[in-house]
Enzyme design. Structure first.
Site, short mmCIF file in Angstrom:
data_model
loop_
_atom_site.label_atom_id
_atom_site.label_comp_id
_atom_site.label_asym_id
_atom_site.label_seq_id
_atom_site.Cartn_x
_atom_site.Cartn_y
_atom_site.Cartn_z
N GLU A 338 3.97 10.30 7.61
CA GLU A 338 2.90 11.27 7.75
C GLU A 338 1.54 10.59 7.63
O GLU A 338 1.31 9.81 6.71
CB GLU A 338 3.00 12.35 6.66
CG GLU A 338 4.26 13.18 6.71
CD GLU A 338 4.39 14.11 5.51
OE1 GLU A 338 5.01 15.18 5.66
OE2 GLU A 338 3.88 13.77 4.42
N CYS A 339 0.66 10.88 8.56
CA CYS A 339 -0.74 10.48 8.49
C CYS A 339 -0.89 8.98 8.25
O CYS A 339 -0.63 8.18 9.15
CB CYS A 339 -1.47 11.31 7.43
SG CYS A 339 -3.25 11.39 7.67
N GLY A 340 -1.28 8.54 7.06
CA GLY A 340 -1.42 7.11 6.80
C GLY A 340 -0.13 6.35 7.02
O GLY A 340 -0.15 5.21 7.49
#
Length: 489
Positions: A338-340
């Site tokens: 997720e994301c990073g």
């Protein structure tokens, strides 16, 4: 079926952001934790209204486990169920933004007020008093009386001298009718720096324990902790679902899921990890910054969000861990990024795409994520609530899902692909093993996503066992070595 429970609780809200909610909340939590450690029955549990990851980290630094309560992610019934399941001697809830600020200007849904109403919870407003005097009384009168069911019972004045606090206490209590529970002086010793995604996380504050101790000292001197405990205990009986929100785990954990957790990766909902545990996962944390390889014997990998862009050298100089992640994913290990964590896989070369810092928030806010095809976590058509919170963007966001804001704005997102290069071996076939994208998923809004992730881990565990006994070809022969990328700011 519902039951009633006596759950001492208080909500700390503010008229706006940046008024000191987190500082005031942590001061109360730290004081309660100190008292609990000394034998008083006031062990705290903390909650954060909204989808924020960072404030719960500070709650934990202050001595209380913390979870999120969000009116977009969950129905009122499920919020009460979650709140009930995480009970302690006293619950301290930190609000988000301004007290009445919700999904949009004409709605209070998902606001702190909405949570207070859902939990029938008394509210104390934390107000920055540095640049106002008598006007604070008018502000408090408006906030407490604008809605007849505001439940605002008092105020804590922040950034104020003892003399001015005493003067305002008389005005507020006599003319507004609210209790003044105390004040906090402006003190650089417990100030917390901010950055582009909010407060700097506790792991970057080397003196965080000292800051929390100072906050506890200050709270005991200038905030009436006894009165806050009494107000929390005076909260009405709460009606909650009898059925627990987390499935009751009957057996010992059957799979091991490695979760990246360090200064670079720290954005996880407690509820997500607890739901994975409830479905039979053992959570094993590791550090992409400091560990040389993935934990032994894992069956899945969870790479959450955080600040990997702040640690490019440390992340990619850790070459053995980078190779361990690449090889494991290309060997079929299921991974949720997720994301990073998503950008980390792109930087490692596991996923295609280039990315950069846009200098502004991209697609910020709540979204409902709908699968356009079968994926690692769900079948086509299934939906889950999520939140995006990032400045970076990439050339390859994926097309496996569509995200839609409450406003109706839509965009394509999520890469869900097959990266398994091990030999196909009956009774197994090569399957999807990667879900990666910017949305932070909230598993309790659709528990099937968590259940499917655990089941994918179980399939991998079984496949790996079969490969060990039946396959004469080493899977390493089928793994590609890809040079590490970097986070270019």
């Amino acid at each position: 079926m519902e039951i009633t429970k006596k759950i001492p609780r208080i909500l700390i809200a503010s008229p706006s952001s940046a008024a000191g909610k987190t500082t005031v909340t942590c001061a109360i939590l730290a004081a309660l934790r100190r008292r609990a450690n000394e034998g008083e029955k006031c062990s705290p549990i903390a909650f954060k209204c909204g989808p924020d990851f960072i404030d719960p980290l500070f709650h934990r630094a202050a001595g209380a486990e913390s979870a999120n309560l969000d009116g977009f992610f969950l129905s009122s019934e499920k919020i009460r169920a979650l709140f009930s399941q995480y009970t302690a001697d006293i619950a301290v809830i930190e609000g988000a933004m301004g007290f009445y600020d919700g999904l949009c200007v004409d709605s209070d849904r998902a606001s702190s007020y909405d949570i207070a109403r859902t939990l029938d919870c008394p509210v104390i407003l934390a107000v920055d008093a540095a640049k106002s005097a008598r006007s604070i009384a008018a502000l408090l009168a408006g906030f407490s009386r604008w809605k007849s069911d505001s439940r605002v019972i008092g105020v804590i004045l922040n950034n104020i001298t003892e003399e001015r606090a005493a003067e305002l206490k008389t005005v507020i209590e006599n003319e507004v009718g609210l209790s003044v529970f105390g004040f906090l002086k402006k003190d650089a010793r417990f100030s917390i720096e901010s950055r582009y995604l909010g407060l700097s996380v506790p792991s970057e504050n080397s003196a965080i324990a000292e800051k929390m101790a100072i906050l506890a000292d200050s709270a005991e001197k200038t905030i009436d902790i006894d009165a806050i405990i009494a107000a929390a205990k005076n909260a009405p009986m709460l009606s909650v679902p009898a059925e627990p929100i987390f499935p009751v785990q009957k057996n010992t954990p059957s799979v091991k899921i490695a979760v990246a957790k360090d200064e670079a990766f720290c954005f996880y909902y407690r509820e997500n990890l607890d739901l994975l545990r409830a479905f039979g996962a053992q959570i094993i944390t590791f550090s992409p910054l400091h560990d040389k390889k993935l934990p032994d014997g894992i069956d899945a990998l969870y790479l959450g969000g955080g600040y990997p862009e702040l640690f490019p050298d440390a992340l990619f100089e850790n070459t053995t861990l980078c190779e361990s992640i690449r090889g494991s994913i290309r060997g079929g290990l299921p991974v949720l990024a997720e994301c990073g964590g998503f950008l980390y896989l792109q930087a490692l070369g596991v996923l295609k795409g280039t990315f950069c810092n846009t200098g502004k928030l991209c697609r910020f806010g709540y979204a409902t994520v709908r699968a356009e095809k079968d994926t690692l976590l769900c079948t086509a058509g299934e939906e889950i609530k999520a939140h995006e919170f990032h400045y970076f963007d990439t050339s390859e966001n994926g097309t496996a899902c569509t995200a839609e804001k409450p406003s109706g704005k839509k965009w394509a997102c999520v890469i869900s692909e097959q990266f398994d290069e091990t030999p196909a071996l009956p009774p197994f076939s090569q399957t999807l093993n990667v879900w990666a994208g910017f949305p932070h998923l909230y598993f309790l809004s659709n528990p099937n996503f968590a259940k499917n992730f655990v089941e994918a881990a179980a399939r991998f565990q079984k496949m790996r066992s079969v490969l060990r006994t039946k396959c004469s070809v080493c899977p390493k022969k089928h793994r590609k070595s890809i040079p590490a990328g970097d986070f270019s700011l």
